[in-house]
Scaffold this active site. Sequence first.
Site, PDB file in Angstrom:
ATOM      1  N   CYS A   1       4.815  -0.243   2.746  1.00  0.00           N
ATOM      2  CA  CYS A   1       5.359  -1.574   3.006  1.00  0.00           C
ATOM      3  C   CYS A   1       6.731  -1.547   3.680  1.00  0.00           C
ATOM      4  O   CYS A   1       7.000  -2.376   4.551  1.00  0.00           O
ATOM      5  CB  CYS A   1       5.395  -2.410   1.739  1.00  0.00           C
ATOM      6  SG  CYS A   1       6.380  -1.729   0.394  1.00  0.00           S
TER       7      CYS A   1
ATOM      8  N   HIS B   1       8.615  -3.657  -3.707  1.00  0.00           N
ATOM      9  CA  HIS B   1       7.836  -3.995  -2.510  1.00  0.00           C
ATOM     10  C   HIS B   1       8.786  -4.563  -1.458  1.00  0.00           C
ATOM     11  O   HIS B   1       9.774  -5.223  -1.780  1.00  0.00           O
ATOM     12  CB  HIS B   1       6.765  -5.035  -2.848  1.00  0.00           C
ATOM     13  CG  HIS B   1       5.941  -5.447  -1.673  1.00  0.00           C
ATOM     14  ND1 HIS B   1       5.049  -4.603  -1.049  1.00  0.00           N
ATOM     15  CD2 HIS B   1       5.888  -6.622  -1.000  1.00  0.00           C
ATOM     16  CE1 HIS B   1       4.484  -5.257  -0.042  1.00  0.00           C
ATOM     17  NE2 HIS B   1       4.974  -6.481   0.007  1.00  0.00           N
TER      18      HIS B   1
ATOM     19  N   ASP C   1       0.804  -1.222   0.000  1.00  0.00           N
ATOM     20  CA  ASP C   1       0.000   0.000   0.000  1.00  0.00           C
ATOM     21  C   ASP C   1       0.841   1.279   0.000  1.00  0.00           C
ATOM     22  O   ASP C   1       0.325   2.350   0.277  1.00  0.00           O
ATOM     23  CB  ASP C   1      -0.925   0.001   1.209  1.00  0.00           C
ATOM     24  CG  ASP C   1      -0.176   0.012   2.530  1.00  0.00           C
ATOM     25  OD1 ASP C   1       1.071  -0.084   2.525  1.00  0.00           O
ATOM     26  OD2 ASP C   1      -0.833   0.114   3.584  1.00  0.00           O
TER      27      ASP C   1
END
Length: 173
Positions: free
Chosen positions: A15, A154, A12
């Site tokens: 992370c 990520h 989101d």
Amino acid sequence: PLGLLVREIQADGHCLYRSVADQLAQRGAGGGGGAGGVAPTFQQLRDRAAAHIRAHPDDYLPFLYNDAKPGSPEEQLAAHCDEMCATAVWGGELELQALAEALKIPVEVHAVGLPVVKLGEAHAGGGDRGGAAAAPPPPLRVCYLRHAFGLGAHYNSVEPAVAAAGGEAAAAQ
């Protein structure tokens, strides 16, 4: 293959900070802004990283300043920190370095097929922590995925596979 298990973190924009918060929660540490031994929230970690960058501009300006963008180096640094605190802008190595320094805990970044990146290594030797000599804190461990969820970079939290297996075995008994 690295002896680590991934602890999935929500993708989101927060992370990196959620991964660090998860690492602190695993060890029951409140060192990032949480109270009474409670792990800090991602927002507290964002604020802590921004505060550290603001307090040590000479360490971060060379990596933040872009002469093709408007504003002085100081204005760009302030804008970067403001954005870190107020939005879900992704964090990276710069912000992880700031967290390692602010928390005084080393951070290891694992990525498949790449060497481990170690940040905040000055804090891996122990020494004076709060007035008394103490054992060095174990590093916080996160993994970096360059292309995840079709969104790009990520971060996830990781834990040693042995510790996870022991925890699962203990929970099953």
